[in-house]
Design a protein around this motif. Sequence first.
Motif, PDB file in Angstrom:
ATOM      1  N   LYS A  75       0.723  -1.344  -0.134  1.00  0.00           N
ATOM      2  CA  LYS A  75       0.122   0.056   0.164  1.00  0.00           C
ATOM      3  C   LYS A  75       0.969   1.364  -0.129  1.00  0.00           C
ATOM      4  O   LYS A  75       0.382   2.568   0.128  1.00  0.00           O
ATOM      5  N   GLY A  76       2.175   1.058  -0.151  1.00  0.00           N
ATOM      6  CA  GLY A  76       3.022   2.321  -0.343  1.00  0.00           C
ATOM      7  C   GLY A  76       3.878   2.706   1.055  1.00  0.00           C
ATOM      8  O   GLY A  76       4.447   3.610   0.825  1.00  0.00           O
ATOM      9  N   TYR A  77       3.902   1.622   2.060  1.00  0.00           N
ATOM     10  CA  TYR A  77       4.555   1.796   3.136  1.00  0.00           C
ATOM     11  C   TYR A  77       5.326   0.743   3.484  1.00  0.00           C
ATOM     12  O   TYR A  77       5.241  -0.345   3.598  1.00  0.00           O
TER      13      TYR A  77
ATOM     14  N   ASP B  15      12.488   7.108  -0.297  1.00  0.00           N
ATOM     15  CA  ASP B  15      11.365   8.025  -0.448  1.00  0.00           C
ATOM     16  C   ASP B  15      11.004   8.518  -1.762  1.00  0.00           C
ATOM     17  O   ASP B  15      10.032   8.987  -2.000  1.00  0.00           O
TER      18      ASP B  15
ATOM     19  N   SER C 226       9.046   6.060  -6.961  1.00  0.00           N
ATOM     20  CA  SER C 226       7.590   6.158  -7.121  1.00  0.00           C
ATOM     21  C   SER C 226       6.857   4.783  -6.576  1.00  0.00           C
ATOM     22  O   SER C 226       7.493   3.612  -6.849  1.00  0.00           O
TER      23      SER C 226
ATOM     24  N   VAL D 290       6.427   4.478  -3.046  1.00  0.00           N
ATOM     25  CA  VAL D 290       6.708   4.621  -1.706  1.00  0.00           C
ATOM     26  C   VAL D 290       6.044   5.934  -1.328  1.00  0.00           C
ATOM     27  O   VAL D 290       6.242   7.009  -1.493  1.00  0.00           O
ATOM     28  N   LYS D 291       4.835   5.579  -0.151  1.00  0.00           N
ATOM     29  CA  LYS D 291       4.540   7.027   0.371  1.00  0.00           C
ATOM     30  C   LYS D 291       5.336   7.418   1.430  1.00  0.00           C
ATOM     31  O   LYS D 291       5.304   8.625   1.894  1.00  0.00           O
ATOM     32  N   LYS D 292       5.610   6.289   2.209  1.00  0.00           N
ATOM     33  CA  LYS D 292       6.410   6.616   3.403  1.00  0.00           C
ATOM     34  C   LYS D 292       7.204   5.362   3.939  1.00  0.00           C
ATOM     35  O   LYS D 292       6.993   4.177   3.597  1.00  0.00           O
ATOM     36  N   SER D 293       8.306   5.815   4.470  1.00  0.00           N
ATOM     37  CA  SER D 293       9.359   4.429   4.926  1.00  0.00           C
ATOM     38  C   SER D 293       9.434   4.709   6.386  1.00  0.00           C
ATOM     39  O   SER D 293       9.897   5.746   6.932  1.00  0.00           O
TER      40      SER D 293
ATOM     41  N   LYS E 134       9.956  12.155   9.900  1.00  0.00           N
ATOM     42  CA  LYS E 134       9.414  11.430   8.525  1.00  0.00           C
ATOM     43  C   LYS E 134       9.485  10.099   8.792  1.00  0.00           C
ATOM     44  O   LYS E 134       8.853   9.525   7.824  1.00  0.00           O
TER      45      LYS E 134
END
Length: 635
Positions: free
Chosen positions: A352-354, A408, A411, A413-416, A450
């Motif tokens: 989901k991007g995380y 980060d 494309s 990756v919303k957040k690590s 972050k």
Amino acid sequence: MRLQDWLPTTKKEIEIRGWDYLDVIIFSGDAYVDHPSFGAAVIGRVLEAQGLRVAIVPQPNWRDDLRDFKKLGEPRLFFGVSAGAMDSMVNHYTANKRLRSDDAYTADAKSGMRPDLPSIVYSNILKELYPNTPVVIGGIEASLRRLGYYDYWEDKLRPSILTESKADMLIYGMGEHPLIELSKRLLNGEKFNDITDLPQSVIRMPLEKMKDLSKEENIILFSFEECKKEKIKQAKNFRHIEEESNKKHGIRLWQKTGDLAVLVNPPYPPMTEKEIDASFDLPYTRLPHPKYKDKRIPAYDMIKFSVNMHRGCFGGCAFCTISAHQGKFIASRSKESIIKEVEKVIQMPDFKGYISDLGGPSANMYKMRGKNQDICDNCKKPSCLNPIVCPNLNTDHRPLLEVYKAVDALSGVKKSFIGSGVRYDLILHHNKEEKINKTNLEYAKELISKHVSGRLKVAPEHTSEKTLSIMRKPSFSLFEDFKKLFDKVNSESGLRQQIIPYFISSHPGSTEEDMAELAVKTKKLDFKLEQIQDFTPTPMTVSTEIYYTGIHPYTLEKVYTAHSKEEKLRQRQYFFWYLPEERNNIRQALQRIKRPDLMDKLYPKNFAFKPNASEASRIAERRKMEQFKKNKRKQ
């Protein structure tokens, strides 16, 4: 994906590949997850990359007619045995020796799918069924028991697990190098029993081989039998064992055990960037084997969207086994290899991007090493951070910052997040180079603003300076400094995040009075502790040797340790000073230990406990359990 994208686990899967023989068969105590965080998968893929035919038998049934041990027949080279990614005894039992009801490394967390000490059980079965085929044991369970060790669960000293398992060889530490070398030598025609000099291996030798050994290349430890009679000899042995496992260029260790000698060959040097990249870049599916379809493996769920960036830890914590298994020198992956793995995670259908964790044994040791490697080459200290940060250590967080920013920027990756524990003493360490101090402050701000998923895990472990010194941990005042920084960055960023500290009770050196003071100090910082544990003695740690012998291996001084259930409960209760049902017990305890001065600090006259939702749930659960126990006693 196709079934043959995983290493075969059955006769049918072998036939699909068109194989008519196997070179190596690995028996594992874990469910088979083809992921670089699971040791059996790593070893299987590494050997496969050498052109070998490898199969894995996960969690074989050892209680029936042993069909799981027979179904694939004999391999050409050897059987491999691993108890799993976690020590089986820690996996099975709590610190109070209660049997756990689940197993995170098994499908649907089902318990009872592996025996206690599978390294012994599996290997004995294999030697009975196939007496002429070599058995090699490895993994963390075997690694930490390579010489005589204290078994907390049986409360006795036991010999090297190599002798009890009847295996032909033990590979300790991270096994890529020794297993590649072993396979090559066997394929070149060497006989297994003639391979006695393989680095990072443990073998049995005739006693006469211990005669006339040079002191420059060998250390003869006190025999297992001597250690059973005199605990101080076990303590003295341990110092040699720890120092040699943490040196870049160790020497051989010998221990007489019964009518044989156990020989521990020195470890390989730390993996180079190219070598560790090669291991992580192998064609893992990153998924559980299809046989577990629609089943949940909790340990896999935890690391599913995480990426491990390095191995090793130079913290040297007295209770930790990481350096004993992975070594203290950091082996870091290249940024390119890390990015390549993150890109694979992005392609996973349920991503989901995380990224849940960009970490390692300690999250912020990536790329850290000695400035002058000649000094490191001759160092035998178990910790680069205790009692002070080594002046030769480069604590620059710049390479880590660059990885965070590169990940980060991808494309998808919303957040690590950073889910692994962080060493705040590395962040706060004052360097002579002001440039590094600025970078480390920048790292702290980047991390907190972050990369925290609402809660940042750190491990002060205790508040007592005496206990922290035995633990090889920094002063609690440093944690207080870090909390101030954490709160400041949160405030500046408009965030409401928590710092989650880990603490241990009943660690060697810790007294009930120390725990009472811990309660006061953590209350002052507005903590109601969640991440807590009783000290569990595990093989091959300084803390365990102190627990067993009562003596510190380095000073040979006596150290108090809580042993009885009553002593441990007395220490543990202070974690829960804020629970109404603990208040009277703690008041009485403070009177008994003659510290009534702490009473008003914990319970001022206007003290009124108002639990939040999670605390209320915990209180209800505790009361429910207490009522259950009362009812059981009545029956």
